[in-house]
Scaffold this motif. Structure first.
Motif, PDB file in Angstrom:
ATOM      1  N   ILE A  68       0.873  -1.176   0.000  1.00 35.24           N
ATOM      2  CA  ILE A  68       0.000   0.000   0.000  1.00 35.24           C
ATOM      3  C   ILE A  68       0.905   1.219   0.000  1.00 35.24           C
ATOM      4  O   ILE A  68       1.698   1.405   0.927  1.00 35.24           O
ATOM      5  CB  ILE A  68      -0.915   0.055   1.241  1.00 35.24           C
ATOM      6  N   SER A  69       0.829   2.020  -1.042  1.00 36.14           N
ATOM      7  CA  SER A  69       1.580   3.267  -1.100  1.00 36.14           C
ATOM      8  C   SER A  69       0.637   4.429  -0.847  1.00 36.14           C
ATOM      9  O   SER A  69      -0.503   4.429  -1.320  1.00 36.14           O
ATOM     10  CB  SER A  69       2.256   3.439  -2.469  1.00 36.14           C
ATOM     11  N   VAL A  70       1.105   5.400  -0.088  1.00 37.80           N
ATOM     12  CA  VAL A  70       0.286   6.562   0.240  1.00 37.80           C
ATOM     13  C   VAL A  70       1.069   7.837  -0.038  1.00 37.80           C
ATOM     14  O   VAL A  70       2.303   7.849  -0.032  1.00 37.80           O
ATOM     15  CB  VAL A  70      -0.165   6.543   1.721  1.00 37.80           C
ATOM     16  N   GLY A  71       0.335   8.905  -0.281  1.00 42.61           N
ATOM     17  CA  GLY A  71       0.945  10.215  -0.487  1.00 42.61           C
ATOM     18  C   GLY A  71       0.084  11.295   0.146  1.00 42.61           C
ATOM     19  O   GLY A  71      -1.150  11.179   0.182  1.00 42.61           O
ATOM     20  N   TYR A  72       0.716  12.322   0.662  1.00 42.77           N
ATOM     21  CA  TYR A  72      -0.031  13.431   1.262  1.00 42.77           C
ATOM     22  C   TYR A  72       0.750  14.725   1.034  1.00 42.77           C
ATOM     23  O   TYR A  72       1.975  14.731   0.941  1.00 42.77           O
ATOM     24  CB  TYR A  72      -0.261  13.200   2.759  1.00 42.77           C
ATOM     25  N   PHE A  73      -0.005  15.810   0.922  1.00 48.77           N
ATOM     26  CA  PHE A  73       0.587  17.113   0.641  1.00 48.77           C
ATOM     27  C   PHE A  73       0.946  17.848   1.918  1.00 48.77           C
ATOM     28  O   PHE A  73       0.205  17.820   2.900  1.00 48.77           O
ATOM     29  CB  PHE A  73      -0.380  17.984  -0.170  1.00 48.77           C
ATOM     30  N   ILE A  74       2.093  18.498   1.884  1.00 48.93           N
ATOM     31  CA  ILE A  74       2.444  19.499   2.877  1.00 48.93           C
ATOM     32  C   ILE A  74       2.860  20.749   2.102  1.00 48.93           C
ATOM     33  O   ILE A  74       3.146  20.677   0.899  1.00 48.93           O
ATOM     34  CB  ILE A  74       3.582  19.040   3.815  1.00 48.93           C
ATOM     35  N   GLU A  75       2.864  21.883   2.769  1.00 49.66           N
ATOM     36  CA  GLU A  75       3.254  23.127   2.108  1.00 49.66           C
ATOM     37  C   GLU A  75       4.620  23.560   2.610  1.00 49.66           C
ATOM     38  O   GLU A  75       4.862  23.627   3.814  1.00 49.66           O
ATOM     39  CB  GLU A  75       2.224  24.219   2.360  1.00 49.66           C
ATOM     40  N   ARG A  76       5.532  23.826   1.665  1.00 46.63           N
ATOM     41  CA  ARG A  76       6.863  24.303   1.984  1.00 46.63           C
ATOM     42  C   ARG A  76       7.121  25.593   1.200  1.00 46.63           C
ATOM     43  O   ARG A  76       7.157  25.573  -0.028  1.00 46.63           O
ATOM     44  CB  ARG A  76       7.916  23.255   1.604  1.00 46.63           C
ATOM     45  N   GLY A  78       5.217  28.037   0.533  1.00 49.55           N
ATOM     46  CA  GLY A  78       4.126  28.353  -0.379  1.00 49.55           C
ATOM     47  C   GLY A  78       3.979  27.402  -1.546  1.00 49.55           C
ATOM     48  O   GLY A  78       3.155  27.622  -2.434  1.00 49.55           O
ATOM     49  N   ILE A  79       4.762  26.321  -1.564  1.00 48.88           N
ATOM     50  CA  ILE A  79       4.723  25.353  -2.655  1.00 48.88           C
ATOM     51  C   ILE A  79       4.273  24.004  -2.109  1.00 48.88           C
ATOM     52  O   ILE A  79       4.736  23.559  -1.049  1.00 48.88           O
ATOM     53  CB  ILE A  79       6.111  25.217  -3.317  1.00 48.88           C
ATOM     54  N   ASN A  80       3.362  23.353  -2.825  1.00 48.33           N
ATOM     55  CA  ASN A  80       2.891  22.043  -2.403  1.00 48.33           C
ATOM     56  C   ASN A  80       3.964  20.990  -2.639  1.00 48.33           C
ATOM     57  O   ASN A  80       4.557  20.916  -3.722  1.00 48.33           O
ATOM     58  CB  ASN A  80       1.621  21.654  -3.165  1.00 48.33           C
ATOM     59  N   GLN A  81       4.210  20.189  -1.624  1.00 44.72           N
ATOM     60  CA  GLN A  81       5.151  19.084  -1.721  1.00 44.72           C
ATOM     61  C   GLN A  81       4.400  17.804  -1.380  1.00 44.72           C
ATOM     62  O   GLN A  81       3.656  17.755  -0.407  1.00 44.72           O
ATOM     63  CB  GLN A  81       6.316  19.294  -0.753  1.00 44.72           C
ATOM     64  N   LYS A 233      11.257  17.595  -7.920  1.00 46.97           N
ATOM     65  CA  LYS A 233      11.858  18.073  -6.665  1.00 46.97           C
ATOM     66  C   LYS A 233      10.830  18.255  -5.562  1.00 46.97           C
ATOM     67  O   LYS A 233      11.184  18.363  -4.383  1.00 46.97           O
ATOM     68  CB  LYS A 233      12.616  19.377  -6.897  1.00 46.97           C
ATOM     69  N   ASN A 234       9.544  18.299  -5.930  1.00 49.95           N
ATOM     70  CA  ASN A 234       8.481  18.436  -4.940  1.00 49.95           C
ATOM     71  C   ASN A 234       7.751  17.136  -4.659  1.00 49.95           C
ATOM     72  O   ASN A 234       6.651  17.124  -4.104  1.00 49.95           O
ATOM     73  CB  ASN A 234       7.495  19.518  -5.375  1.00 49.95           C
ATOM     74  N   ILE A 235       8.364  16.019  -5.073  1.00 51.54           N
ATOM     75  CA  ILE A 235       7.873  14.690  -4.741  1.00 51.54           C
ATOM     76  C   ILE A 235       8.953  14.002  -3.913  1.00 51.54           C
ATOM     77  O   ILE A 235      10.057  13.759  -4.396  1.00 51.54           O
ATOM     78  CB  ILE A 235       7.573  13.866  -6.000  1.00 51.54           C
TER      79      ILE A 235
END
Length: 238
Positions: A68-76, A78-81, A233-235
């Motif tokens: 099971i692979s998961v992904g979630y966004f954080i903000e760095r 002002g850019i979504n990572q 670079k944002n993944i």
């Protein structure tokens, strides 16, 4: 409503499954008969249950989850990572328990959503069924008993693309292609996972494939929201 959803409240996911037992002949006689009954409408008349067994992984009653692979966004700045991680291995109970722990600790509030491509038909029910089989308590986000349709905390990128067309199936590979998203299918596809797992014994290859699909689902939602796509670079894999 989708435009009002905070993408940092979404857990994107993808699963990889294989037949629970490698060879049809190693199933009990009862399980062989049950598999034949389960698949009789999918098989052509001349195709035996044994010859059709390579597809057993798509049914939770005869398959198992190996990743099971998961992904979630954080903000760095002002850019979504997008941060991506995976639960994988030969111990399915541990995979499911670790996944449940993540949801219970970090994605258990009413604002949180799970998102997958064809998730409503495959990923979400498959995970829930395997949890029951493995005696793992269902997390709130997968326990749908008694919930009304609008109370179910699931997003499905294929469902979003249907726009109400119940007959319309569109693969992740096709959607990423037409929407200008880097293809996740750079190495193997779903039909090859069982062979890579049982014959090649190359689980890391499957994990990479699963993580690319998870990233692709997140990218799809960004396109649906008309937001910029992520660059490499944002993944971040953790």
């Amino acid at each position: 409503m989708l435009n009002k959803t905070n993408i940092q409240n979404i857990l994107f996911l993808d699963i990889e499954t294989v037949p629970e037992i490698e060879l049809f002949e190693d199933l009990s006689e009862e399980k062989q008969e049950l598999y034949a009954l389960k698949t009789q409408y999918q098989r052509k008349d001349e195709v035996s249950a044994e010859d059709f067994y390579h597809r057993a992984g798509i049914w939770a009653e005869f398959g198992k989850i190996i990743c099971i692979s998961v992904g979630y966004f954080i903000e760095r700045d002002g850019i979504n990572q997008l941060r991506v991680t995976s639960f994988y291995g030969d111990n399915e109970t541990k995979i499911l328990t670790d996944f449940k722990e993540l949801i219970d600790k970090h994605f258990n509030l009413n604002k949180h959503l799970l998102c997958a491509h064809n998730g409503k038909e495959f990923d979400f029910p498959y995970i829930a069924r395997r949890m029951i089989i493995n005696r793992v308590d269902l997390p709130k986000k997968l326990n749908l008993f008694g919930k009304k349709p609008w109370e179910i905390p699931h997003l499905d990128t294929m469902d979003l693309w249907k726009f109400g067309d119940y007959k319309h199936f569109t693969s992740l590979k096709l959607l990423t292609s037409i929407l200008g998203i880097p293809s996740p299918k750079q190495d193997i596809d779903g039909s090859e996972v069982a062979n890579v797992y049982y014959k090649e014994k190359n689980l890391p290859r499957i994990v990479e494939y699963c993580e690319r699909d998870t990233v692709a689902v997140a990218q799809l939602l960004l396109r649906f929201l008309n937001k910029p796509l992520l660059d490499d670079k944002n993944i971040v894999t953790i």
